[in-house]
Design a protein around this motif. Structure first.
Motif, PDB file in Angstrom:
ATOM      1  N   GLU A 192       0.612  -0.973   0.030  1.00  0.00           N
ATOM      2  CA  GLU A 192       0.091  -0.558  -0.198  1.00  0.00           C
ATOM      3  C   GLU A 192       0.985   1.318  -0.055  1.00  0.00           C
ATOM      4  O   GLU A 192       1.886   1.744   0.624  1.00  0.00           O
ATOM      5  N   LEU A 193       0.172   2.358  -0.706  1.00  0.00           N
ATOM      6  CA  LEU A 193       0.874   3.525  -0.702  1.00  0.00           C
ATOM      7  C   LEU A 193       1.355   3.932   0.509  1.00  0.00           C
ATOM      8  O   LEU A 193       2.786   4.501   0.996  1.00  0.00           O
ATOM      9  N   ARG A 194       0.793   4.362   1.900  1.00  0.00           N
ATOM     10  CA  ARG A 194       1.053   4.538   3.184  1.00  0.00           C
ATOM     11  C   ARG A 194       2.357   3.732   4.003  1.00  0.00           C
ATOM     12  O   ARG A 194       3.354   4.399   4.848  1.00  0.00           O
ATOM     13  N   THR A 195       2.116   2.542   2.607  1.00  0.00           N
ATOM     14  CA  THR A 195       3.985   2.082   3.194  1.00  0.00           C
ATOM     15  C   THR A 195       4.937   2.751   3.570  1.00  0.00           C
ATOM     16  O   THR A 195       6.010   3.041   3.856  1.00  0.00           O
ATOM     17  N   VAL A 196       5.513   3.242   2.177  1.00  0.00           N
ATOM     18  CA  VAL A 196       6.736   4.065   1.625  1.00  0.00           C
ATOM     19  C   VAL A 196       6.597   5.103   2.844  1.00  0.00           C
ATOM     20  O   VAL A 196       7.775   5.439   3.163  1.00  0.00           O
TER      21      VAL A 196
END
Length: 232
Positions: A192-196
């Motif tokens: 998921e993008l929030r992992t970045v």
């Protein structure tokens, strides 16, 4: 280890001096010419390890020089980075289809270009590219898998190491979360993008542990960049 030889084909004398300074400081050997015909002769007589080629030069146009370099046995596999004021997608595609390995639109940062040179050489000729990346007071040893900041050791996990390496190869450039996912985790990743954001926080915590200024810049609605000059 011998220095990688760079052939710089550019007719802006001031830019040649500036790029030569930065490339030589990064331990590259630089030869230059403003003329397309001369570039072809120089490349054939002593094939460089990489060519930096301006689209608009004296004599033969850069795009034609690129095409001819790809037809000469001695230079068919030499990586080419094209410099141009042309920013249109069609022009970029034309340059890449003609045989360029990378494309830099003017104006650009000399440090970014040096980083691009290193990245291309690491991809196609690892033995010539050197084993270290650096920016500001950050140093990365690619062989030893070690990172230092201001001379002190920085402990990073594998993902943070890959993330920092990507930033070091493209200093100053802003990358969206999507681009970072593709570059660090891979195109087929289900992350998921929030992992970045989580890994950016971990990276920041690690490289700022000694109390140094934060050189990872957050650009609202755009992404992140390694930028010592643009920090608040």
């Amino acid at each position: 280890m011998p220095k990688a030889r760079i052939l710089l084909v550019e007719d802006d004398r001031a830019l040649v001096e500036l790029l030569t300074f930065h490339l030589e400081r990064a331990d590259f050997e630089v030869g230059s010419t403003a003329d397309g015909e001369d570039a072809l002769v120089m490349a054939r007589e002593m094939p460089p390890d990489l060519v930096i080629l301006d689209w608009m030069i004296e004599g033969i146009a850069g795009i034609e020089v690129c095409r001819r370099l790809r037809r000469i046995d001695e230079t068919a596999n030499v990586p080419i980075i094209m410099l141009t004021a042309r920013g249109e997608e069609a022009d970029r595609i034309r340059g890449l289809e003609t045989g360029a390995d990378d494309y830099v639109t003017k104006p650009f940062s000399p440090r970014e270009l040096v980083a691009r040179v290193g990245a291309v050489l690491r991809r196609v000729r690892p033995a010539l590219a050197g084993a270290r990346l650096s920016y500001a007071d950050l140093e990365m040893d690619l062989v030893g898998h070690k990172v230092k900041r201001a001379g002190g050791a920085v402990s990073l996990g594998p993902t943070e190491f890959r993330l920092l390496r990507h930033f070091l190869e493209h200093p100053g450039r802003v990358f969206s979360r999507e681009r970072l996912l593709d570059a660090v985790w891979g195109h087929d990743s289900d992350i998921e993008l929030r992992t970045v954001d989580v890994h950016i926080r971990r990276l920041r915590k690690a490289i700022n542990a000694g109390g140094q200024a934060d050189i990872i810049r957050t650009v609202r609605s755009a992404g992140y960049a390694l930028d010592a000059e643009g920090r608040a």
